[in-house]
Design an enzyme around this catalytic site. Sequence first.
Site, PDB file in Angstrom:
ATOM      1  CG  ASN A 185      18.628  56.077  46.370  1.00 59.83           C
ATOM      2  OD1 ASN A 185      18.170  56.629  45.392  1.00 59.83           O
ATOM      3  ND2 ASN A 185      18.425  54.794  46.625  1.00 59.83           N
ATOM      4  NE  ARG A 216      12.315  68.268  47.759  1.00 60.97           N
ATOM      5  CZ  ARG A 216      11.396  67.914  48.628  1.00 60.97           C
ATOM      6  NH1 ARG A 216      10.941  66.687  48.617  1.00 60.97           N
ATOM      7  NH2 ARG A 216      10.915  68.772  49.490  1.00 60.97           N
ATOM      8  CG  HIS A 252       1.973  62.253  43.830  1.00 60.29           C
ATOM      9  ND1 HIS A 252       1.750  60.950  44.255  1.00 60.29           N
ATOM     10  CD2 HIS A 252       3.255  62.276  43.391  1.00 60.29           C
ATOM     11  CE1 HIS A 252       2.846  60.239  44.091  1.00 60.29           C
ATOM     12  NE2 HIS A 252       3.774  61.003  43.562  1.00 60.29           N
TER      13      HIS A 252
END
Length: 721
Positions: free
Chosen positions: A72, A433, A463
């Site tokens: 992360n 991404r 999306h």
Amino acid sequence: MIEPEVLDAGLGDADDDDFDQSESFDAHLPEHRYLDRELSWLAFNQRVLELAEDDKTPLLERANFLAIFASNLDEFFMVRVAGLKRRIVTGLAVPTNVGRSPHEVLTDISSEAHALQVRHAAAWTNLVKPAMADKGIEVLGYDALDDDDRAKLYTYFQTQVFPVLMPLAVDPAHPFPYISGLSLNLAIRIRNARTGRQEFARLKVPPMLPRFVEVSRDDQRVRYLPLEDLIANNLSDLFPGMEVLDHHAFRLTRNEDFVIEEDETENLIQALEAELMRRRFGPPIRLEVTDDMDDLTLDLLVSELDITEQEVYRLPGPLDLRGLFDLARIDRPDLHYKPHLPTTALAFQPGDNTERSDIFTAVRKADVLVHHPYESFATSVQAFLEQAAKDPHVLAIKQTLYRTSGDSPIIQALIDAAEAGKQVLALVEVKARFDEANNIVWARKLEKAGVHVVYGLVGLKTHCKLALVIREEEGVLRHYSHVGTGNYNPKTSRLYEDFGLFTVDDEVGRDLTRLFNELSGYAIEKKFKRLLVAPLHLRKGLLRLIEKERKNALAGKPARIRIKVNSMVDEQIIDALYRASQAGVPVEVWVRGICSIRPGVDGLSENITVRSILGRYLEHSRIFCFDNGGDPQVYLGSADMMHRNLDRRVEALVRVVTPAHVREIDDLFTLAMSDTTSSWWLGPDAEWTRHSENADGELLLDLQDRRMHDVRRRRRARATR
């Protein structure tokens, strides 16, 4: 949490939002009413770390959470920090969402990230690593090995490691080498025994080899050595005739964000491929070094890499704890969460006389709401598309694809349908991404099979999670629709919590038909019946619903707002929730990651409650519930409350109308927000406090465990009828 193969944002979801502060939407609301989004993201990753520190979390899951934290944070630096730096360099350093300069925010990020990374390293060294050793899984240093261990490992080094190592010297004839992003490296100082001259060399730890090398194994214990330790203690083989003076590990993070000028390029795929090549050479934004690195070596790295002192992170070894993903996969059921096998949703379970359920028949009877991973993706979404591909009555399939797995049965179903002569449209978002390269490969494979592949609208990411099947039944065309909150990805569906709605409702079918026409052609459609669609009217629709709750409260009617999202950042939505709170509307926000709302402030947000739940599954669904004067309206879909989702993405929410489904979602929310459920609570001071035990020290209810139990019980109840 974030799934290692897909950095969706997962637990993390670093994004491409602009950093500019939106204008004040309500002059009557106080300043400083938002929490800093970057620091809120770091607070989220701290919650991930707290799961790793908790000795009540299964041991190898703690190792997994340590790896998730590291993964992360890497993405946060590659995208969010990189974006801040890019705006400073290009002169676009406008204030952030809390009105502070990017320079100030970078300073805060550096301070918080330094502290978190040190805490992360300590969690491994002082908590998880010793606990694993107690359970028979040891990670050793080279000094702890005996002669037999070293002899065995030397053989492994010579046969499996040495041949792929590539030491790169730095001298007048050899310039400082390129350091790839996220690679683990050794900085080595050597002395020429003949001339006495000191030299520098860089050695990359091969990423294709196991990070932890097995030293020995028996029935009681398995022992590992970090690969970089094995290499570091055999450097003399790489530099014969030289004296190895010192060596230290280091790791570089680069800017891996990029921007495609879609309106200036004729071929999006070619432009993306070129940018993917340039991504490898993005500027450095973070240098991690072991805390014992000498000043001479560090000064050389800082100078050659053009890194500032603020961007240097001195840490206890080992660096790059993403390697713990490997250890977390060790086959020790006693050290993992108890296995959970997703059940088939009740509506899709085969009858007594059939081996396979008919998805179309089930959906014709009533809308079907499926909750993953508690209910199976394979026997619902995947089965829906596979049946559609084979069904001779199906004429067309239309679907969006944002992220999918490398061996996706979803992709294969679309290929099978096209080869069977059906009309198939796949809207592939190649700009997702870190999945750009994979999506380009699948887009081309689909095209070769005869699928109509489109890439959405210029300037927008698609999306939304939509699938539409057109089927001829007795001379009439029926629309079978699926609207989900998660990607069409069979692998992450086992780790991500998501909802999906199946319906044959004509309103939804017509809505999806119009939306797909907009995405694949030139139609601009603003009229939808059961959908709220971004970027044209999703925010406006939600603002109207929030405002209606405010007016209902002022009129003495029942009013309540419940929102579950991954991120809550959009200022207009937040301000609307503040106004609703001031009117007395109870507002409950269930958020996984970033949250810029400041709850519990007298006169502003005393009626707003914010909770966060993290666990074995990544809470990924987005849900919006409005009491509507006693006639609840519930929406679910793909949109988070962020600028990018509401302004620069195609998103879709569908209204849930079946009363049983509305109650199911409401009950889930009630459980999540209960004081007896384990969660983190956000206070007005921006601090998240974990509530996992009651006053007597007893563990609070685990929502995900309860959900697993309830779904299994529901299936057993049907089986006994």
